[in-house]
Design a protein around this motif. Structure first.
Motif, PDB file in Angstrom:
ATOM      1  N   ASP A  14     -94.810 -43.947  62.789  1.00 47.89           N
ATOM      2  CA  ASP A  14     -92.958 -44.005  62.755  1.00 47.89           C
ATOM      3  C   ASP A  14     -91.698 -43.499  62.012  1.00 47.89           C
ATOM      4  OD1 ASP A  14     -90.528 -45.635  62.430  1.00 47.89           O
ATOM      5  OD2 ASP A  14     -92.141 -46.835  61.607  1.00 47.89           O
ATOM      6  N   ILE A  15     -90.918 -42.582  62.800  1.00 47.74           N
ATOM      7  CA  ILE A  15     -89.747 -42.477  62.210  1.00 47.74           C
ATOM      8  C   ILE A  15     -88.945 -42.569  61.343  1.00 47.74           C
ATOM      9  CG2 ILE A  15     -87.877 -42.110  63.827  1.00 47.74           C
ATOM     10  CD1 ILE A  15     -89.095 -38.561  62.389  1.00 47.74           C
ATOM     11  N   ASN A  16     -89.149 -44.314  61.399  1.00 49.20           N
ATOM     12  CA  ASN A  16     -88.070 -44.903  60.634  1.00 49.20           C
ATOM     13  C   ASN A  16     -88.522 -45.147  58.992  1.00 49.20           C
ATOM     14  OD1 ASN A  16     -85.684 -45.990  62.772  1.00 49.20           O
ATOM     15  ND2 ASN A  16     -88.086 -46.917  63.185  1.00 49.20           N
ATOM     16  N   ILE A  17     -89.686 -44.752  59.031  1.00 54.55           N
ATOM     17  CA  ILE A  17     -90.145 -44.766  57.580  1.00 54.55           C
ATOM     18  C   ILE A  17     -90.244 -43.263  57.116  1.00 54.55           C
ATOM     19  CG2 ILE A  17     -92.204 -44.162  56.292  1.00 54.55           C
ATOM     20  CD1 ILE A  17     -94.016 -45.952  58.008  1.00 54.55           C
ATOM     21  N   GLY A  18     -89.802 -42.813  57.161  1.00 60.46           N
ATOM     22  CA  GLY A  18     -89.571 -41.441  56.444  1.00 60.46           C
ATOM     23  C   GLY A  18     -87.365 -41.264  56.508  1.00 60.46           C
ATOM     24  N   LEU A  19     -87.439 -41.790  57.863  1.00 62.85           N
ATOM     25  CA  LEU A  19     -85.328 -41.770  57.708  1.00 62.85           C
ATOM     26  C   LEU A  19     -84.821 -42.907  56.825  1.00 62.85           C
ATOM     27  CD1 LEU A  19     -84.713 -42.145  61.143  1.00 62.85           C
ATOM     28  CD2 LEU A  19     -84.372 -39.861  59.601  1.00 62.85           C
ATOM     29  N   HIS A  20     -86.057 -44.458  56.127  1.00 59.07           N
ATOM     30  CA  HIS A  20     -85.578 -44.623  54.671  1.00 59.07           C
ATOM     31  C   HIS A  20     -85.962 -43.889  52.943  1.00 59.07           C
ATOM     32  CE1 HIS A  20     -86.222 -48.375  52.296  1.00 59.07           C
ATOM     33  NE2 HIS A  20     -86.947 -47.872  51.602  1.00 59.07           N
ATOM     34  N   LEU A  21     -86.788 -43.187  53.462  1.00 59.19           N
ATOM     35  CA  LEU A  21     -87.328 -42.372  52.238  1.00 59.19           C
ATOM     36  C   LEU A  21     -86.071 -41.586  52.062  1.00 59.19           C
ATOM     37  CD1 LEU A  21     -88.746 -41.605  50.042  1.00 59.19           C
ATOM     38  CD2 LEU A  21     -89.846 -40.384  51.843  1.00 59.19           C
ATOM     39  N   PHE A  22     -86.024 -40.809  52.671  1.00 52.94           N
ATOM     40  CA  PHE A  22     -84.979 -40.168  53.191  1.00 52.94           C
ATOM     41  C   PHE A  22     -83.381 -40.086  53.219  1.00 52.94           C
ATOM     42  CE2 PHE A  22     -88.736 -37.542  52.938  1.00 52.94           C
ATOM     43  CZ  PHE A  22     -89.236 -36.466  52.078  1.00 52.94           C
ATOM     44  N   VAL A  23     -82.756 -40.933  53.853  1.00 50.47           N
ATOM     45  CA  VAL A  23     -81.201 -41.041  54.635  1.00 50.47           C
ATOM     46  C   VAL A  23     -81.207 -42.065  53.275  1.00 50.47           C
ATOM     47  CG1 VAL A  23     -79.390 -41.830  55.672  1.00 50.47           C
ATOM     48  CG2 VAL A  23     -81.461 -40.240  56.002  1.00 50.47           C
ATOM     49  N   GLN A  24     -81.734 -43.550  53.841  1.00 50.92           N
ATOM     50  CA  GLN A  24     -81.711 -44.757  52.397  1.00 50.92           C
ATOM     51  C   GLN A  24     -81.795 -44.386  51.514  1.00 50.92           C
ATOM     52  OE1 GLN A  24     -83.189 -47.919  54.930  1.00 50.92           O
ATOM     53  NE2 GLN A  24     -82.250 -47.777  56.361  1.00 50.92           N
ATOM     54  N   CYS A  25     -83.037 -43.730  50.905  1.00 55.67           N
ATOM     55  CA  CYS A  25     -82.775 -43.876  49.006  1.00 55.67           C
ATOM     56  C   CYS A  25     -82.601 -42.494  48.595  1.00 55.67           C
ATOM     57  CB  CYS A  25     -84.895 -43.662  49.474  1.00 55.67           C
ATOM     58  SG  CYS A  25     -84.813 -45.574  49.990  1.00 55.67           S
ATOM     59  N   LEU A  26     -83.169 -41.277  49.595  1.00 56.10           N
ATOM     60  CA  LEU A  26     -82.574 -40.373  48.993  1.00 56.10           C
ATOM     61  C   LEU A  26     -81.096 -40.024  49.006  1.00 56.10           C
ATOM     62  CD1 LEU A  26     -86.152 -38.346  48.420  1.00 56.10           C
ATOM     63  CD2 LEU A  26     -84.711 -39.122  46.573  1.00 56.10           C
ATOM     64  N   PHE A  28     -79.902 -38.273  51.281  1.00 54.62           N
ATOM     65  CA  PHE A  28     -79.653 -37.033  52.384  1.00 54.62           C
ATOM     66  C   PHE A  28     -78.714 -37.231  53.948  1.00 54.62           C
ATOM     67  CE2 PHE A  28     -83.030 -35.647  49.996  1.00 54.62           C
ATOM     68  CZ  PHE A  28     -83.489 -34.045  50.679  1.00 54.62           C
ATOM     69  N   LYS A  29     -77.925 -36.395  55.124  1.00 53.90           N
ATOM     70  CA  LYS A  29     -77.522 -37.211  55.551  1.00 53.90           C
ATOM     71  C   LYS A  29     -77.983 -36.256  56.839  1.00 53.90           C
ATOM     72  CE  LYS A  29     -73.875 -38.220  52.872  1.00 53.90           C
ATOM     73  NZ  LYS A  29     -74.048 -39.440  52.382  1.00 53.90           N
ATOM     74  N   ILE A  30     -77.798 -36.971  57.387  1.00 51.91           N
ATOM     75  CA  ILE A  30     -77.773 -36.156  59.500  1.00 51.91           C
ATOM     76  C   ILE A  30     -78.081 -35.192  59.561  1.00 51.91           C
ATOM     77  CG2 ILE A  30     -79.198 -36.902  61.892  1.00 51.91           C
ATOM     78  CD1 ILE A  30     -79.804 -39.848  60.449  1.00 51.91           C
ATOM     79  N   ASN A  31     -78.136 -34.099  60.270  1.00 49.85           N
ATOM     80  CA  ASN A  31     -76.922 -33.182  60.809  1.00 49.85           C
ATOM     81  C   ASN A  31     -77.632 -32.863  62.327  1.00 49.85           C
ATOM     82  OD1 ASN A  31     -76.224 -32.491  58.138  1.00 49.85           O
ATOM     83  ND2 ASN A  31     -78.009 -31.417  57.624  1.00 49.85           N
ATOM     84  N   TYR A  32     -78.663 -33.199  62.554  1.00 43.67           N
ATOM     85  CA  TYR A  32     -78.757 -33.189  64.231  1.00 43.67           C
ATOM     86  C   TYR A  32     -79.987 -34.838  64.748  1.00 43.67           C
ATOM     87  CZ  TYR A  32     -81.115 -31.852  68.311  1.00 43.67           C
ATOM     88  OH  TYR A  32     -81.831 -32.058  69.656  1.00 43.67           O
ATOM     89  N   GLN A  33     -79.870 -34.865  65.356  1.00 45.32           N
ATOM     90  CA  GLN A  33     -81.021 -35.935  65.763  1.00 45.32           C
ATOM     91  C   GLN A  33     -81.200 -35.777  67.428  1.00 45.32           C
ATOM     92  OE1 GLN A  33     -79.275 -39.384  64.391  1.00 45.32           O
ATOM     93  NE2 GLN A  33     -80.118 -40.183  66.134  1.00 45.32           N
ATOM     94  N   ASP A  34     -83.092 -36.089  68.159  1.00 48.78           N
ATOM     95  CA  ASP A  34     -82.997 -36.743  69.003  1.00 48.78           C
ATOM     96  C   ASP A  34     -84.069 -37.009  69.084  1.00 48.78           C
ATOM     97  OD1 ASP A  34     -85.787 -35.505  68.961  1.00 48.78           O
ATOM     98  OD2 ASP A  34     -84.365 -32.793  69.771  1.00 48.78           O
ATOM     99  N   LYS A  35     -84.490 -37.666  70.051  1.00 49.73           N
ATOM    100  CA  LYS A  35     -85.501 -38.475  70.470  1.00 49.73           C
ATOM    101  C   LYS A  35     -86.147 -38.366  69.235  1.00 49.73           C
ATOM    102  CE  LYS A  35     -88.506 -40.951  73.874  1.00 49.73           C
ATOM    103  NZ  LYS A  35     -88.892 -40.495  75.313  1.00 49.73           N
ATOM    104  N   TYR A  36     -87.201 -37.257  68.963  1.00 53.03           N
ATOM    105  CA  TYR A  36     -87.571 -37.005  68.715  1.00 53.03           C
ATOM    106  C   TYR A  36     -88.014 -36.140  66.971  1.00 53.03           C
ATOM    107  CZ  TYR A  36     -90.118 -37.941  72.513  1.00 53.03           C
ATOM    108  OH  TYR A  36     -90.457 -39.056  73.381  1.00 53.03           O
ATOM    109  N   LEU A  37     -87.135 -35.369  66.628  1.00 52.82           N
ATOM    110  CA  LEU A  37     -87.152 -34.221  65.132  1.00 52.82           C
ATOM    111  C   LEU A  37     -85.378 -35.362  64.992  1.00 52.82           C
ATOM    112  CD1 LEU A  37     -87.219 -31.653  64.121  1.00 52.82           C
ATOM    113  CD2 LEU A  37     -85.567 -30.458  65.542  1.00 52.82           C
TER     114      LEU A  37
END
Length: 118
Positions: A14-26, A28-37
């Motif tokens: 579940d990619i949302n778990i990683g996004l929570h840790l790195f984007v919301q908590c740490l 980090f900024k999203i530089n690129y995203q697609d369906k899986y990466l």
């Protein structure tokens, strides 16, 4: 010739778990995203998060992030997302090997150790 950085790739069911840790908590900024990466960065660190259920089952990595302001980063995370502080290392502690450290863990058991040379 010099090797200058390592860019870890972390696999999530579940990619949302990683996004929570790195984007919301740490923060980090999203530089690129697609369906899986997702390619994320903060300061001089870049990492990739990939949604892949099969690869996510194989192992849960532990990564280390070095900082020069561990107490400030600890307070930032404690204020923003205290639930991700690892229960076994939830305060800044000087380790016998000469590093100050604390640790984070997300809902899928990816462990991130924050460290600073002492």
């Amino acid at each position: 010739m010099a090797l200058n950085k390592i860019i870890p790739k972390l696999f999530y069911d579940d990619i949302n778990i990683g996004l929570h840790l790195f984007v919301q908590c740490l923060d980090f900024k999203i530089n690129y995203q697609d369906k899986y990466l997702y390619v994320l960065s903060r300061d001089n660190i870049t990492l990739q998060l990939v949604q892949d259920a099969e690869l996510a089952k194989e192992s849960r990595p532990e990564i280390r992030i070095e900082t020069d302001a561990i107490e400030a980063l600890y307070l930032e995370i404690k204020d923003r997302c205290p639930s991700i502080l690892h229960p076994n290392s939830n305060v800044v502690k000087l380790q016998p090997w000469g590093l100050k450290e604390f640790a984070l863990i997300d809902a899928s058991n990816v462990c991130v150790i924050i460290q600073q040379p002492f």
